[in-house]
Structures are given as C-alpha cells and as structure tokens.
Design a protein around this motif. Sequence first.
Motif, PDB file in Angstrom:
ATOM      1  N   ASN A  33       0.827   3.982  -2.948  1.00 16.98           N
ATOM      2  CA  ASN A  33       0.693   5.715  -2.759  1.00 16.98           C
ATOM      3  C   ASN A  33       1.998   6.379  -3.274  1.00 16.98           C
ATOM      4  O   ASN A  33       1.743   7.323  -3.882  1.00 16.98           O
ATOM      5  CB  ASN A  33       0.690   5.890  -1.179  1.00 16.98           C
ATOM      6  CG  ASN A  33       0.309   7.078  -1.035  1.00 16.98           C
ATOM      7  OD1 ASN A  33      -0.810   7.790  -1.633  1.00 16.98           O
ATOM      8  ND2 ASN A  33       0.927   7.747   0.097  1.00 16.98           N
ATOM      9  N   ALA A  79      -4.073   7.260   2.261  1.00 14.34           N
ATOM     10  CA  ALA A  79      -3.440   6.035   2.152  1.00 14.34           C
ATOM     11  C   ALA A  79      -1.932   6.431   2.838  1.00 14.34           C
ATOM     12  O   ALA A  79      -1.216   5.406   2.979  1.00 14.34           O
ATOM     13  CB  ALA A  79      -3.224   6.051   0.703  1.00 14.34           C
ATOM     14  N   ALA A  80      -1.559   7.591   3.079  1.00 14.85           N
ATOM     15  CA  ALA A  80      -0.316   7.707   3.793  1.00 14.85           C
ATOM     16  C   ALA A  80      -0.555   7.577   5.521  1.00 14.85           C
ATOM     17  O   ALA A  80       0.374   7.686   6.096  1.00 14.85           O
ATOM     18  CB  ALA A  80       0.199   9.307   3.419  1.00 14.85           C
ATOM     19  N   ASP A  85       0.831  -1.164  -0.005  1.00 13.89           N
ATOM     20  CA  ASP A  85      -0.010   0.042   0.181  1.00 13.89           C
ATOM     21  C   ASP A  85       0.788   1.213   0.035  1.00 13.89           C
ATOM     22  O   ASP A  85       0.613   2.184  -0.481  1.00 13.89           O
ATOM     23  CB  ASP A  85      -0.904  -0.055   1.216  1.00 13.89           C
ATOM     24  CG  ASP A  85      -2.016  -1.074   1.007  1.00 13.89           C
ATOM     25  OD1 ASP A  85      -2.373  -1.493  -0.091  1.00 13.89           O
ATOM     26  OD2 ASP A  85      -2.361  -1.475   2.233  1.00 13.89           O
ATOM     27  N   GLU A 109      -7.913  11.212  -0.303  1.00 13.50           N
ATOM     28  CA  GLU A 109      -7.420   9.789  -0.422  1.00 13.50           C
ATOM     29  C   GLU A 109      -6.200   9.502  -0.229  1.00 13.50           C
ATOM     30  O   GLU A 109      -5.720   8.538   0.150  1.00 13.50           O
ATOM     31  CB  GLU A 109      -8.007   9.507  -1.767  1.00 13.50           C
ATOM     32  CG  GLU A 109      -9.715   9.167  -1.870  1.00 13.50           C
ATOM     33  CD  GLU A 109     -10.233   8.207  -0.685  1.00 13.50           C
ATOM     34  OE1 GLU A 109      -9.632   7.164  -0.609  1.00 13.50           O
ATOM     35  OE2 GLU A 109     -11.413   8.356  -0.262  1.00 13.50           O
ATOM     36  N   ARG A 110      -5.249  10.445  -0.972  1.00  9.88           N
ATOM     37  CA  ARG A 110      -3.930  10.245  -0.703  1.00  9.88           C
ATOM     38  C   ARG A 110      -3.374  10.529   0.703  1.00  9.88           C
ATOM     39  O   ARG A 110      -2.659   9.617   1.054  1.00  9.88           O
ATOM     40  CB  ARG A 110      -3.079  11.459  -1.845  1.00  9.88           C
ATOM     41  CG  ARG A 110      -3.271  10.758  -3.265  1.00  9.88           C
ATOM     42  CD  ARG A 110      -2.073  11.746  -3.992  1.00  9.88           C
ATOM     43  NE  ARG A 110      -2.325  12.978  -3.720  1.00  9.88           N
ATOM     44  CZ  ARG A 110      -2.984  14.004  -4.464  1.00  9.88           C
ATOM     45  NH1 ARG A 110      -3.586  13.480  -5.570  1.00  9.88           N
ATOM     46  NH2 ARG A 110      -2.833  15.446  -4.468  1.00  9.88           N
ATOM     47  N   ASP A 123       1.663   6.313  -7.226  1.00  9.67           N
ATOM     48  CA  ASP A 123       0.615   7.197  -7.505  1.00  9.67           C
ATOM     49  C   ASP A 123       0.753   8.848  -7.193  1.00  9.67           C
ATOM     50  O   ASP A 123       0.697   9.805  -8.056  1.00  9.67           O
ATOM     51  CB  ASP A 123      -0.899   6.917  -6.895  1.00  9.67           C
ATOM     52  CG  ASP A 123      -1.114   5.361  -7.313  1.00  9.67           C
ATOM     53  OD1 ASP A 123      -0.845   5.022  -8.356  1.00  9.67           O
ATOM     54  OD2 ASP A 123      -2.093   4.861  -6.651  1.00  9.67           O
ATOM     55  N   SER A 124       1.371   9.169  -6.023  1.00  6.22           N
ATOM     56  CA  SER A 124       1.690  10.510  -5.871  1.00  6.22           C
ATOM     57  C   SER A 124       2.462  10.958  -6.596  1.00  6.22           C
ATOM     58  O   SER A 124       2.523  12.182  -6.926  1.00  6.22           O
ATOM     59  CB  SER A 124       1.939  10.600  -4.215  1.00  6.22           C
ATOM     60  OG  SER A 124       1.066  10.115  -3.568  1.00  6.22           O
TER      61      SER A 124
END
Length: 431
Positions: free
Chosen positions: A255, A306-307, A251, A302-303, A258-259
Amino acid sequence: MDTTPTVTDPVTGDDRWSGRRRFARVGRVLPVAFLQIVGTLLASRFATVAGATGTVGGPPWARHTFGSGVDPVQLGPLAISLLVAGVVVLPWRWRWPRSVLLVTLATTIGYALVVSPRGPFVAALTMALANAWLRGHRRTVVVAAAVALVVLPTADLVLGRSSVLDLSAVVLCVAWLVVTVAVSELVRVRVERGAERRRQRVEAERQRAADERVRIARELHDSVAHSMSLINLQAGVALHLGDDLPEQTRDALTNIRDSSRDALVELRTILGVLRSVDSTAVDGGPERNPVPGLERLPDLVERARAAGVDVELAVVGDPSSVAGITDRNAFRIVQESVTNVMKHAPGHRVTISVAIGPDLVDLTVDDHPAAGTASDPARTPLLAPSGNGIIGMRERATAVGGTLTAGPNAAGGWRVDARLPVTTPVPKETP
C-alpha cells in the motif's frame, strides 16, 4: 449590479468602457455644442465698422483691417439647423468616426454656403477631425481638411457676398487645420505610450507570477518529490527482499509503494501545470487535469481499505457528467475527509455518499465508531472548526459556488456535507 455591455475602446483597447465612461465621453460634446451654437449666434449679431487705420466694434474674429464694414448676419432656421446637426452627431464619433466626420463637414460647409460664416462655427468639425485622426483615419482627415480649406475661405467670394478673397481668412483656416492635426497627433502619441506602459506592467506582473510558479514547482520537486521517490523505492526494495515478512507487513508495504507512486504521478502533473500554465493558455492547448476526479473514488476507497479503514461508497448518477474544477474539488473534499478519519479516528467506519444530479453534486462523508467500540470524543476528526482541513474543504466548495458544512454527528463521529454546482459559474480553483 451593472449590466451595461462593455465596448472596447478603439484607441487604448480597454474593454471596460462602462456606462459612466460612456456618459463622460458624451458629456464632452456639451462644451463644444455651447461654443458652436451660442458662440456663433453671438458673433453673428455684431457689426464692424472699417476705419482708415483699423476697425472699431465687434468681436476680434469679425474685424477686418481693410475693406468695408461687416453687417450683422441674420441666421434663419436652415442655418441654425445646420449648426445643431453638426453637434448632434458627435456622440457617435467613437463608433463611426469617418461617418461623423463627413456629416460634420457637410453641415459646416452647408452653413458657410447659407450665410456669411463668422464665429466658432467649426467647433464640431474640429472635434470630428481630431477624433478621426486619433482613430487612425488619417487619409480621410487629410481629404476633409483639404475640402474645408478650399470651400470655407472662398464661400463669400464664390456666392458673391464679397468682391475679393480674404487672405486673412485663408491664413486663419490653414492655422486652424494645422493646429488641430498637430494637437491630435500629440494626444495620439501620448495615449499610445500610456497604453504601452500599461501593457508592459501587465506583462511584468505575468512574468513575476510565472517565475513564482516555477520557484514553487522547483521547491516541491526538490523536497516533496524527492522524499516520495525515496519512500516508493525503499518500499519496493523491502517487498523484493522480504520474502519471509508477515502477510500484514507485506500488505502495508504494498500500500505504501502504490500510494507513493500515485502521489508522485499527481505531483509531477501539478509541477507540469505550474511550469507551463502560461504557454498552455497562450497556445490554446488542452486543459491539464492535475488531480483525479469523482471517477477515481473507487481507487481512493481501495487505498483506504488497504490502510485498514472500513469504507463504504455509494454513488448515484454519472460521475463523467461532472468535469473541470467541480470534479476535482469534489474528489479532494472526499479525499480530505477520509484522510482525516485515517489520521484522527482510525477505528471508525466511513460511509461516502455521492448524488449527482443535472445541476448539483451532493457529497456526504460520515464516520462513526465501529460496532462494539466506544466513542472517544478526543479522537473524532477535526473537532476544531478552525482546522486547516475544514478551511481547505470549505474554500474548495466556495471556489465553485458551492457550500460545505462539517460537524459532529449523533453517533459520536464526524459528518461532512457539501453541495456543489455541476457547472462552475466562475472558473477559480483553490490550490
């Protein structure tokens, strides 16, 4: 505050013609008015007496070497009215140069027909001729000069006030017209050269700014974009090869991938704007949107989740009603606030409230320790009011005419409040 409307200077193209400049240009008529009215009245009161070898008495412009003496001229109401009328229209010479020239020509010729002309009665006509020449109406000036050359020296002869044509008056009239046109042309050339030098300086400054933007874009691409690409690539490779990685690790890598990908997209858009801002402005192309706006807040949340950050988002109103710089700066203020929590207080819970009204956008980002955990003042974000984060957020709010306050809250966390106008009064964005 000066509310005087601006008018473009027809010669230099300067649109900063304020009330003071307009008053200065009107004030230039005063010495011309004094010269024409007072000078002509004084010259008309002198008499000249012709002698065998010359003349005695009277001003130089009223002396005749040959012929009989010249008696004083009695100026009636009509003659004085014509003198004054020729001066009164001069303040409008900048807006209607040809009309003013025709009026002053008519009043000057009328005065020469009413009385025997002498003295500086052509002062207003001189200013009108020079002004029309500077405005580019050369054909009108040539026609008006030809009419003046024909009528003024011959007025006394045609009306029977003199038996012979005064050749000295003809020569004087020709010299007056030639000098007026020549001086006007010299002034026009000098003004155009000055305007061209100013345009060249502005163009050079614009080019230097464009070169600096290209240099910044190149540096960003060579450093930040390269590093972000490597981070994205390595995270993707780790995900591809690490089938047996723990779920939390996968995960975290997802992240990161994607980031970094989203950051690359934004960075490349910013670089494109830095490189093409001048051509976009000139060509009138569509406005670039280098950063996301309030509609992207769910992605930001959402980011952050995810962090590992507990984030709650509440939006009241339509985010699409906010556009332009306000939309972008509002998103950046929220993003910076959430980033500060992630960096300085990772165990805190964040609440984001956005209220969008018809005129204002209210933003509130509140963080406080999670339930069951003690607050650590040393880890609250941005305790120093002079931190770069607060400075940057406050500059973004001020750039669109808004306000921002930040400080500790009662729960032991940090609170950021911003109020931004929906419509930006002055388009100015903080980089």
